[in-house]
Motif scaffolding. Structure first.
Motif, PDB file in Angstrom:
ATOM      1  N   GLN A   1      34.179  22.917   2.828  1.00 33.23           N
ATOM      2  CA  GLN A   1      33.594  23.185   1.512  1.00 33.23           C
ATOM      3  C   GLN A   1      34.453  22.569   0.413  1.00 33.23           C
ATOM      4  O   GLN A   1      33.940  22.034  -0.562  1.00 33.23           O
ATOM      5  CB  GLN A   1      33.460  24.702   1.289  1.00 33.23           C
ATOM      6  N   ARG A   2      35.767  22.607   0.610  1.00 35.68           N
ATOM      7  CA  ARG A   2      36.677  22.007  -0.382  1.00 35.68           C
ATOM      8  C   ARG A   2      36.493  20.488  -0.454  1.00 35.68           C
ATOM      9  O   ARG A   2      36.498  19.897  -1.533  1.00 35.68           O
ATOM     10  CB  ARG A   2      38.120  22.345  -0.010  1.00 35.68           C
ATOM     11  N   VAL A   3      36.303  19.877   0.699  1.00 35.86           N
ATOM     12  CA  VAL A   3      36.143  18.420   0.739  1.00 35.86           C
ATOM     13  C   VAL A   3      34.782  18.004   0.203  1.00 35.86           C
ATOM     14  O   VAL A   3      34.669  17.039  -0.558  1.00 35.86           O
ATOM     15  CB  VAL A   3      36.344  17.896   2.186  1.00 35.86           C
ATOM     16  N   ARG A   4      33.737  18.726   0.573  1.00 36.55           N
ATOM     17  CA  ARG A   4      32.382  18.346   0.196  1.00 36.55           C
ATOM     18  C   ARG A   4      31.985  18.808  -1.208  1.00 36.55           C
ATOM     19  O   ARG A   4      31.073  18.252  -1.794  1.00 36.55           O
ATOM     20  CB  ARG A   4      31.372  18.917   1.203  1.00 36.55           C
TER      21      ARG A   4
ATOM     22  N   LEU B   1      48.854  18.521  -0.060  1.00 38.47           N
ATOM     23  CA  LEU B   1      47.769  19.085  -0.856  1.00 38.47           C
ATOM     24  C   LEU B   1      46.406  18.909  -0.190  1.00 38.47           C
ATOM     25  O   LEU B   1      45.426  19.519  -0.618  1.00 38.47           O
ATOM     26  CB  LEU B   1      47.755  18.438  -2.247  1.00 38.47           C
ATOM     27  N   LEU B   2      46.337  18.077   0.843  1.00 34.28           N
ATOM     28  CA  LEU B   2      45.075  17.832   1.539  1.00 34.28           C
ATOM     29  C   LEU B   2      44.760  18.984   2.491  1.00 34.28           C
ATOM     30  O   LEU B   2      45.656  19.544   3.113  1.00 34.28           O
ATOM     31  CB  LEU B   2      45.151  16.524   2.332  1.00 34.28           C
ATOM     32  N   PRO B   3      43.487  19.334   2.622  1.00 34.36           N
ATOM     33  CA  PRO B   3      43.130  20.405   3.569  1.00 34.36           C
ATOM     34  C   PRO B   3      43.229  19.908   5.012  1.00 34.36           C
ATOM     35  O   PRO B   3      43.180  18.703   5.270  1.00 34.36           O
ATOM     36  CB  PRO B   3      41.680  20.730   3.202  1.00 34.36           C
ATOM     37  N   ASP B   4      43.378  20.860   5.935  1.00 37.80           N
ATOM     38  CA  ASP B   4      43.371  20.501   7.349  1.00 37.80           C
ATOM     39  C   ASP B   4      42.000  19.975   7.736  1.00 37.80           C
ATOM     40  O   ASP B   4      40.992  20.279   7.091  1.00 37.80           O
ATOM     41  CB  ASP B   4      43.705  21.723   8.209  1.00 37.80           C
ATOM     42  N   SER B   5      41.964  19.229   8.800  1.00 34.35           N
ATOM     43  CA  SER B   5      40.705  18.674   9.289  1.00 34.35           C
ATOM     44  C   SER B   5      39.816  19.793   9.827  1.00 34.35           C
ATOM     45  O   SER B   5      40.258  20.576  10.681  1.00 34.35           O
ATOM     46  CB  SER B   5      40.996  17.666  10.401  1.00 34.35           C
ATOM     47  N   PRO B   6      38.574  19.866   9.345  1.00 39.25           N
ATOM     48  CA  PRO B   6      37.666  20.891   9.875  1.00 39.25           C
ATOM     49  C   PRO B   6      37.475  20.767  11.391  1.00 39.25           C
ATOM     50  O   PRO B   6      37.375  21.770  12.092  1.00 39.25           O
ATOM     51  CB  PRO B   6      36.362  20.646   9.127  1.00 39.25           C
TER      52      PRO B   6
ATOM     53  N   ARG C   1      39.349  28.361  14.633  1.00 40.57           N
ATOM     54  CA  ARG C   1      39.545  28.855  13.264  1.00 40.57           C
ATOM     55  C   ARG C   1      38.348  28.425  12.423  1.00 40.57           C
ATOM     56  O   ARG C   1      38.477  27.648  11.491  1.00 40.57           O
ATOM     57  CB  ARG C   1      40.854  28.307  12.707  1.00 40.57           C
ATOM     58  N   GLN C   2      37.176  28.969  12.754  1.00 43.60           N
ATOM     59  CA  GLN C   2      35.930  28.542  12.122  1.00 43.60           C
ATOM     60  C   GLN C   2      35.911  28.864  10.628  1.00 43.60           C
ATOM     61  O   GLN C   2      35.445  28.053   9.824  1.00 43.60           O
ATOM     62  CB  GLN C   2      34.734  29.193  12.808  1.00 43.60           C
ATOM     63  N   THR C   3      36.416  30.024  10.219  1.00 41.01           N
ATOM     64  CA  THR C   3      36.414  30.385   8.798  1.00 41.01           C
ATOM     65  C   THR C   3      37.260  29.402   7.997  1.00 41.01           C
ATOM     66  O   THR C   3      36.847  28.958   6.917  1.00 41.01           O
ATOM     67  CB  THR C   3      36.947  31.820   8.613  1.00 41.01           C
ATOM     68  N   ASP C   4      38.435  29.055   8.531  1.00 41.69           N
ATOM     69  CA  ASP C   4      39.285  28.073   7.846  1.00 41.69           C
ATOM     70  C   ASP C   4      38.615  26.703   7.804  1.00 41.69           C
ATOM     71  O   ASP C   4      38.735  25.975   6.818  1.00 41.69           O
ATOM     72  CB  ASP C   4      40.641  27.962   8.539  1.00 41.69           C
ATOM     73  N   ALA C   5      37.896  26.367   8.870  1.00 40.98           N
ATOM     74  CA  ALA C   5      37.181  25.082   8.909  1.00 40.98           C
ATOM     75  C   ALA C   5      36.092  25.044   7.848  1.00 40.98           C
ATOM     76  O   ALA C   5      35.903  24.030   7.174  1.00 40.98           O
ATOM     77  CB  ALA C   5      36.585  24.852  10.292  1.00 40.98           C
ATOM     78  N   GLU C   6      35.386  26.154   7.680  1.00 45.16           N
ATOM     79  CA  GLU C   6      34.344  26.209   6.656  1.00 45.16           C
ATOM     80  C   GLU C   6      34.938  26.061   5.259  1.00 45.16           C
ATOM     81  O   GLU C   6      34.403  25.343   4.417  1.00 45.16           O
ATOM     82  CB  GLU C   6      33.575  27.530   6.772  1.00 45.16           C
ATOM     83  N   LYS C   7      36.065  26.724   5.005  1.00 46.14           N
ATOM     84  CA  LYS C   7      36.718  26.611   3.692  1.00 46.14           C
ATOM     85  C   LYS C   7      37.190  25.184   3.438  1.00 46.14           C
ATOM     86  O   LYS C   7      37.028  24.649   2.333  1.00 46.14           O
ATOM     87  CB  LYS C   7      37.908  27.570   3.618  1.00 46.14           C
TER      88      LYS C   7
ATOM     89  N   PHE D   1      38.321   9.594   2.310  1.00 47.98           N
ATOM     90  CA  PHE D   1      39.783   9.552   2.271  1.00 47.98           C
ATOM     91  C   PHE D   1      40.310   8.354   3.039  1.00 47.98           C
ATOM     92  O   PHE D   1      41.258   7.692   2.620  1.00 47.98           O
ATOM     93  CB  PHE D   1      40.389  10.832   2.841  1.00 47.98           C
ATOM     94  N   GLY D   2      39.687   8.039   4.173  1.00 46.72           N
ATOM     95  CA  GLY D   2      40.113   6.906   4.974  1.00 46.72           C
ATOM     96  C   GLY D   2      39.905   5.588   4.272  1.00 46.72           C
ATOM     97  O   GLY D   2      40.712   4.663   4.393  1.00 46.72           O
ATOM     98  N   VAL D   3      38.821   5.484   3.522  1.00 40.80           N
ATOM     99  CA  VAL D   3      38.527   4.255   2.789  1.00 40.80           C
ATOM    100  C   VAL D   3      39.577   4.020   1.709  1.00 40.80           C
ATOM    101  O   VAL D   3      40.091   2.913   1.557  1.00 40.80           O
ATOM    102  CB  VAL D   3      37.112   4.305   2.177  1.00 40.80           C
ATOM    103  N   PHE D   4      39.911   5.072   0.969  1.00 38.91           N
ATOM    104  CA  PHE D   4      40.912   4.917  -0.091  1.00 38.91           C
ATOM    105  C   PHE D   4      42.276   4.580   0.492  1.00 38.91           C
ATOM    106  O   PHE D   4      43.014   3.766  -0.059  1.00 38.91           O
ATOM    107  CB  PHE D   4      41.006   6.179  -0.946  1.00 38.91           C
ATOM    108  N   HIS D   5      42.617   5.199   1.618  1.00 35.78           N
ATOM    109  CA  HIS D   5      43.904   4.897   2.245  1.00 35.78           C
ATOM    110  C   HIS D   5      43.963   3.420   2.619  1.00 35.78           C
ATOM    111  O   HIS D   5      44.945   2.739   2.321  1.00 35.78           O
ATOM    112  CB  HIS D   5      44.106   5.779   3.480  1.00 35.78           C
ATOM    113  N   GLN D   6      42.911   2.924   3.266  1.00 33.08           N
ATOM    114  CA  GLN D   6      42.884   1.520   3.669  1.00 33.08           C
ATOM    115  C   GLN D   6      42.908   0.593   2.459  1.00 33.08           C
ATOM    116  O   GLN D   6      43.576  -0.443   2.467  1.00 33.08           O
ATOM    117  CB  GLN D   6      41.645   1.232   4.518  1.00 33.08           C
TER     118      GLN D   6
END
Length: 101
Positions: A74-77, A52-57, A65-71, A2-7
């Motif tokens: 998983q969405r990003v990867r 629309l972007l997920p929060d940073s794990p 909030r480990q469960t939210d981090a896992e979700k 995401f950082g590469v595309f932003h730059q």
């Protein structure tokens, strides 16, 4: 990624601004409004897509909030990616950071 595309898009935006700012294109007193008007819809689009972007794990782990981090990870990867080693690494990093505070 995401950082590469932003730059990349920031750099392309700078190139477009320089080209459009040339006096032979629209960089003259009669067309100043074009240079100010083009970024407006792009900024609005960027603002909308940001939600629309997920929060940073890593941030979610820091807020216990480990469960939210896992979700989010998983969405990003992607659905077939094994996130367990990465989640463990994030938890270990957070624990190490909390030790020094």
């Amino acid at each position: 990624a995401f950082g590469v595309f932003h730059q990349l898009f920031v750099t392309i935006g700078i190139l477009i601004a320089v080209v459009l700012g040339m006096s032979s294109v629209v960089g003259n007193p009669d067309h100043w409004w074009v240079l100010y008007g083009i970024p407006v819809p792009l900024g609005v689009l960027h603002f909308v897509i940001m939600f629309l972007l997920p929060d940073s794990p890593k941030w979610l782990i820091s807020k216990d909030r480990q469960t939210d981090a896992e979700k989010a990870l998983q969405r990003v990867r992607g659905g077939h990616y094994n996130i367990d080693p990465e989640i463990c690494m994030l938890i270990e990093e957070e624990a190490a950071a909390n030790e020094y505070q």
